[in-house]
Design a protein around this motif. Structure first.
Motif, PDB file in Angstrom:
ATOM      1  N   ASP A 123       5.281   4.313  -1.018  1.00  0.00           N
ATOM      2  CA  ASP A 123       4.099   3.680  -0.458  1.00  0.00           C
ATOM      3  C   ASP A 123       3.178   3.292  -1.614  1.00  0.00           C
ATOM      4  OD1 ASP A 123       1.833   2.851   0.807  1.00  0.00           O
ATOM      5  OD2 ASP A 123       1.552   4.678   2.002  1.00  0.00           O
ATOM      6  N   PHE A 124       2.932   1.997  -1.788  1.00  0.00           N
ATOM      7  CA  PHE A 124       2.140   1.519  -2.905  1.00  0.00           C
ATOM      8  C   PHE A 124       0.703   1.209  -2.512  1.00  0.00           C
ATOM      9  CE2 PHE A 124       6.255   1.323  -4.698  1.00  0.00           C
ATOM     10  CZ  PHE A 124       6.072   1.422  -6.070  1.00  0.00           C
ATOM     11  N   THR A 125       0.262   1.795  -1.397  1.00  0.00           N
ATOM     12  CA  THR A 125      -1.113   1.575  -0.957  1.00  0.00           C
ATOM     13  C   THR A 125      -2.112   2.009  -2.022  1.00  0.00           C
ATOM     14  OG1 THR A 125      -0.461   1.905   1.352  1.00  0.00           O
ATOM     15  CG2 THR A 125      -2.805   2.084   0.836  1.00  0.00           C
ATOM     16  N   GLY A 126      -1.889   3.159  -2.626  1.00  0.00           N
ATOM     17  CA  GLY A 126      -2.807   3.659  -3.635  1.00  0.00           C
ATOM     18  C   GLY A 126      -2.873   2.768  -4.857  1.00  0.00           C
ATOM     19  N   VAL A 127      -1.738   2.242  -5.261  1.00  0.00           N
ATOM     20  CA  VAL A 127      -1.715   1.364  -6.432  1.00  0.00           C
ATOM     21  C   VAL A 127      -2.451   0.067  -6.121  1.00  0.00           C
ATOM     22  CG1 VAL A 127      -0.242   0.289  -8.163  1.00  0.00           C
ATOM     23  CG2 VAL A 127       0.542   2.353  -7.002  1.00  0.00           C
TER      24      VAL A 127
END
Length: 437
Positions: free
Chosen positions: A37-41
């Motif tokens: 999950d690349f939401t944080g990036v």
């Protein structure tokens, strides 16, 4: 840029964002090849745009004829000579670092995420970052990798601005338009209409008014369907009290919150324009006052200038740290569309768009008739409409009106800003300085 390319992804992921939609608490030991999950990036890429807000505001208005500095060495903004690099620590350095950190975050999303919407948002933010960099510095280094090789110094070489437009900014925005819809505008995320707006603006800056007209028309004609429209009153646009779903004019803004500590540790844009920084306690340029004097009855005057304090109340100091930085709003797009129509020979259509902005300002329709008159009328309107929003200097440069509007002959070397000396030294001179500095 050495600090950018050696920046660890783990620290990117620890950034806390500006509201619940951007909240992220990813594991400290996450790496790009283990993330699902690349939401944080992606949220980190949004976050780093905060570091560009005040530098762009100061470069856009204090370099131009809307505002000026009082205290040395900040007065270098009003001196067009080789000494401006002394302002690196407060403006150019933080701006440069923030943009490349945002770009590195977007590269990670684009390269590794399987979520098409996330990739579309990342491409919008990468295009926005490179557009800001090109406006400020001209030729810039280009990195499109999530993990660029730190031993390959060639990646630091500055690429021609035209190539950055053609190979990065325009393709990224075209991809973003295809990947995004307008469902997340209310949540302050990148959207299709934001990508269309920025692409139209990019084409205007490149002097490609035919392409600009196509994309700007799509925005203006599709605004209602996207739940975007001009606010009824100019004073309903600015300040923390006017943020949220009720403000339909904002197409994209960088979210700012006092609860989030960003890397820009100096006075923020609302302090500079409001005269709260000792380097310029009375920043309002009398030339902007004269511009409003030439527009009697203009309802924007009281919102934009305070002749007693010689400052701008546009971003109220109450709740100043809660002010979002407006990147794109509909009035800006309408004026760009008017400009494109006029340059493409449709002066009547240009006046129709221009008068939308004048009507809200309480002014009669423009009396301009010829293409040249309408061109000047549009630029005059942009100044009054967008003062203290970071546009003025960049408008003067792209329209080749710096000397005429500034009232002096300015070496074109100083149309751009100095590349941070720290970046030049960190790369052993692979990154080069702009001429004149």
């Amino acid at each position: 840029m050495k600090t950018v390319y050696t920046f660890l992804l783990g620290s990117l992921l620890l950034i806390t964002a500006c509201d619940n939609d951007l909240d992220q608490v990813p594991p400290i030991n996450a790496t790009s090849d283990s993330l699902k999950d690349f939401t944080g990036v992606l949220n980190a890429a949004y976050f780093y745009q905060i570091g560009a807000a005040t530098p762009m505001a100061v470069m856009g208005d204090f370099r131009a004829d809307n505002a000026f500095m009082f205290e040395a060495p900040f007065t270098e903004f009003d001196e067009f000579d080789a000494d401006l690099p002394v302002m690196e620590d407060q403006f150019f350095g933080p701006f440069y670092t923030a943009m490349y950190r945002s770009i590195l975050s977007t590269n990670n999303v684009i390269e590794n995420s399987s979520n098409a919407t996330q990739i579309g948002e990342a491409k919008f933010l990468r295009a926005l970052s490179y557009f800001k960099l090109v406006q400020v510095f001209g030729d810039v280094p280009v990195n499109l990798l999530a993990a660029p090789p730190v031993d390959d110094t060639s990646i630091f070489a500055r690429q021609p601005a035209s190539d950055v437009y053609d190979n990065v900014i325009i393709p990224d925005l075209q991809d973003a338009i295809s990947a995004l819809d307008n469902s997340e505008i209310a949540n302050d995320r990148a959207s299709q209409i934001a990508a269309q707006s920025l692409l139209g603006k990019v084409y205007v800056h490149r002097g490609d008014f035919s392409s600009a007209e196509t994309h700007l028309a799509a925005v203006v004609n599709g605004a209602i369907a996207a739940d975007v429209n001009l606010q009824d009153s100019f004073n309903e646009i600015f300040g923390a009290a006017n943020e949220g779903d009720d403000n339909k004019e904002i197409i994209f803004a960088t979210k700012i919150s006092s609860s989030v500590e960003d890397e820009y540790s100096f006075s923020e844009f609302w302090s500079w324009s409001g005269g709260l920084d000792t380097k310029s306690l009375e920043p309002l340029d009398t030339d902007l006052i004269a511009a409003f004097d030439a527009s009697p009855g203009d309802l924007r005057r009281a919102v934009t200038i305070d002749e007693t304090l010689l400052a701008s109340p546009k971003f109220p100091q109450v709740n100043g740290p809660e002010h979002d930085w407006i990147e794109i709003r509909l009035a800006d797009v309408i004026l760009l569309y008017s400009e494109a129509l006029n340059e493409n020979g449709n002066t009547a259509g240009a006046l129709t768009e221009l008068n939308k902005i004048r009507t809200r300002a309480g002014l009669a329709n423009s009396t301009a008739t010829t293409q040249a008159q309408v061109r000047q009328a549009i630029q005059d309107e942009r100044r009054l409409e967008l003062a203290f929003e970071g546009h003025r200097w960049f408008d003067l440069v792209r329209t080749s009106t710096v000397d005429a509007e500034m009232g002096q002959t300015i070496n074109s070397d100083y149309h751009l800003f100095p590349v941070p000396i720290s970046e030049i030294l960190a790369t052993g001179g692979v990154i080069t300085q702009n001429p004149g500095y």
